[in-house]
Design an enzyme around this catalytic site. Structure first.
Site, mmCIF file in Angstrom:
data_model
loop_
_atom_site.group_PDB
_atom_site.id
_atom_site.type_symbol
_atom_site.label_atom_id
_atom_site.label_comp_id
_atom_site.label_asym_id
_atom_site.label_seq_id
_atom_site.Cartn_x
_atom_site.Cartn_y
_atom_site.Cartn_z
ATOM 1 N N ASN A 156 10.591 10.292 -1.270
ATOM 2 C CA ASN A 156 10.736 9.274 -0.230
ATOM 3 C C ASN A 156 10.622 9.979 1.117
ATOM 4 O O ASN A 156 11.569 10.609 1.561
ATOM 5 C CB ASN A 156 12.102 8.588 -0.391
ATOM 6 C CG ASN A 156 12.431 7.663 0.772
ATOM 7 O OD1 ASN A 156 11.556 7.306 1.557
ATOM 8 N ND2 ASN A 156 13.688 7.265 0.881
ATOM 9 N N LYS A 208 10.482 8.756 4.001
ATOM 10 C CA LYS A 208 11.139 8.050 5.115
ATOM 11 C C LYS A 208 10.161 7.998 6.309
ATOM 12 O O LYS A 208 8.959 7.877 6.093
ATOM 13 C CB LYS A 208 12.473 8.708 5.450
ATOM 14 C CG LYS A 208 13.335 8.908 4.186
ATOM 15 C CD LYS A 208 14.738 9.298 4.424
ATOM 16 C CE LYS A 208 15.444 9.427 3.083
ATOM 17 N NZ LYS A 208 16.862 9.644 3.217
ATOM 18 N N HIS A 264 16.810 0.329 -0.066
ATOM 19 C CA HIS A 264 17.316 1.663 0.276
ATOM 20 C C HIS A 264 18.513 1.521 1.231
ATOM 21 O O HIS A 264 18.541 0.616 2.066
ATOM 22 C CB HIS A 264 16.207 2.489 0.938
ATOM 23 C CG HIS A 264 16.603 3.928 1.086
ATOM 24 N ND1 HIS A 264 17.376 4.375 2.114
ATOM 25 C CD2 HIS A 264 16.356 5.004 0.292
ATOM 26 C CE1 HIS A 264 17.590 5.681 1.962
ATOM 27 N NE2 HIS A 264 16.972 6.089 0.861
ATOM 28 N N GLU A 272 19.273 3.016 3.819
ATOM 29 C CA GLU A 272 18.935 3.041 5.252
ATOM 30 C C GLU A 272 18.382 1.689 5.709
ATOM 31 O O GLU A 272 18.571 1.293 6.866
ATOM 32 C CB GLU A 272 17.951 4.201 5.536
ATOM 33 C CG GLU A 272 18.691 5.533 5.481
ATOM 34 C CD GLU A 272 17.868 6.719 5.041
ATOM 35 O OE1 GLU A 272 16.625 6.648 5.056
ATOM 36 O OE2 GLU A 272 18.482 7.733 4.651
ATOM 37 N N GLU A 318 21.861 5.885 -5.803
ATOM 38 C CA GLU A 318 21.963 6.777 -4.652
ATOM 39 C C GLU A 318 23.314 6.566 -3.976
ATOM 40 O O GLU A 318 23.463 5.639 -3.151
ATOM 41 C CB GLU A 318 20.855 6.470 -3.644
ATOM 42 C CG GLU A 318 19.469 6.721 -4.168
ATOM 43 C CD GLU A 318 18.499 7.104 -3.051
ATOM 44 O OE1 GLU A 318 17.878 8.149 -3.181
ATOM 45 O OE2 GLU A 318 18.392 6.362 -2.060
ATOM 46 N N GLY A 363 21.062 12.669 2.401
ATOM 47 C CA GLY A 363 20.781 13.447 3.608
ATOM 48 C C GLY A 363 21.961 14.259 4.110
ATOM 49 O O GLY A 363 21.942 14.758 5.231
ATOM 50 N N SER A 407 20.431 14.163 -1.798
ATOM 51 C CA SER A 407 20.454 15.624 -1.651
ATOM 52 C C SER A 407 20.022 16.349 -2.924
ATOM 53 O O SER A 407 20.591 17.393 -3.277
ATOM 54 C CB SER A 407 21.840 16.093 -1.191
ATOM 55 O OG SER A 407 22.152 15.530 0.071
HETATM 56 P P1 PGA Z 1 17.868 12.962 0.518
HETATM 57 O O1 PGA Z 1 17.418 11.422 0.541
HETATM 58 O O2 PGA Z 1 17.248 13.602 -0.694
HETATM 59 O O3 PGA Z 1 17.362 13.539 1.806
HETATM 60 O O4 PGA Z 1 19.366 12.974 0.422
HETATM 61 C C1 PGA Z 1 17.340 10.676 -0.646
HETATM 62 C C2 PGA Z 1 16.951 9.256 -0.338
HETATM 63 O O5 PGA Z 1 17.403 8.714 0.683
HETATM 64 O O6 PGA Z 1 16.179 8.616 -1.073
#
Ligand code: PGA
Length: 261
Positions: free
Chosen positions: A11, A13, A103, A105, A175, A181, A221
């Site tokens: 992803n 982003k 997601h 976000e 998640e 993140g 992460s």
């Molecule tokens: P990350 O993001 O691996 O940077 O923690 C995962 C995601 O938001 O899909």
């Protein structure tokens, strides 16, 4: 005893413009070839900004690269006066296989609730896109011990009234919001607990065949050095990877670690 093909989905982003996307996608294909990862071992996907899709499509299809691709969001509407939104039909015309739905976000930046996420899920299915439905708890919910009930509740609301037959090609990404993140990862046991709870819920509330075919990913992460432990635990069929998918060599190393176990 599962025949679910592991899925490692990057992803991106809001990273990589379309020129960077071409370079990273090409490099990823080379790095996977050098790492001797085959499409029988894992499916590798990049989930890219809307403005990158056409470039990534042209490269992957033109050079027959062993990669899948998709988008990070779609509108719940088919078309109309919805400035700035993107229809699932448009994504289908770019031959996207996947689209992320819900997601965290999107939920926090754009106030998407479970009901809207359910509508977007339907829009994805109506356009032959494979939704990657994101669910997962906050840190306070985990601390309170309500994480399983909360996450299954998100799933139940999003899937309300969707016939089981429509869900035969479906991906769920667990998640935990506190792990995205942040560098904090759920333990393999945490990922196993939730993936098993989700699969049991699918068996009890959707159908045994949907439970058997749905790929359940862990996200938050995930890095080359923790992916194998997460995938070895419980019922996890792959990972949704943010930060560690941005660099082609790092992502290829992560995929190689995932398939080698
Ligand atoms: P990350 O993001 O691996 O940077 O923690 C995962 C995601 O938001 O899909």
């Amino acid at each position: 005893m599962t025949n679910r093909l592991p899925l490692l989905a990057g992803n991106w982003k809001m990273h990589h413009d379309h020129l960077e996307a071409i370079a990273v996608t090409q490099k990823l294909a080379w790095a996977l070839r050098d790492a001797k990862v085959t499409t029988e071992q894992a499916q590798v996907a990049v989930l890219v900004p809307f403005t990158d899709i056409r470039s990534v499509q042209t490269l992957i299809q033109g050079d027959n690269l062993p990669l899948s691709y998709g988008a990070q969001d779609l509108s719940e509407h088919a078309e109309g006066a919805h400035t700035g939104d993107i229809s699932g039909r448009f994504l289908h015309q770019f031959a996207c296989e996947f689209v992320i739905v819900g997601h965290s976000e999107r939920r926090s930046d754009h106030h998407e609730d479970d009901e809207l996420v359910g509508k977007k899920l339907r829009a994805a299915l109506a356009n032959d896109l494979t939704p990657i439905l994101c669910v997962g708890e906050s840190e306070s919910q985990r601390d309170a011990g309500t994480h399983v009930d909360f996450t299954l509740g998100q799933l139940a609301t999003a899937l309300t009234d969707i016939p089981a037959d429509d869900l035969m090609n479906f991906v769920i990404a667990y998640e935990p919001v506190w792990a995205i993140g942040t560098g904090k990862t759920a333990t393999a046991d945490d990922a196993a607990e939730m993936s098993t709870a989700i699969r049991t819920w699918l068996t009890d509330n959707v159908s045994a065949s949907v439970a058997a075919t749905t790929r359940i990913l862990y996200g938050g992460s995930v890095k080359p050095d923790n992916v194998a432990a997460i995938m070895a635990a419980g019922d996890v069929d792959g990972a949704l990877v943010g930060g560690a998918s941005l660099d082609a060599d790092t992502f290829a190393a992560l995929v190689a670690a995932a398939v080698r176990g």
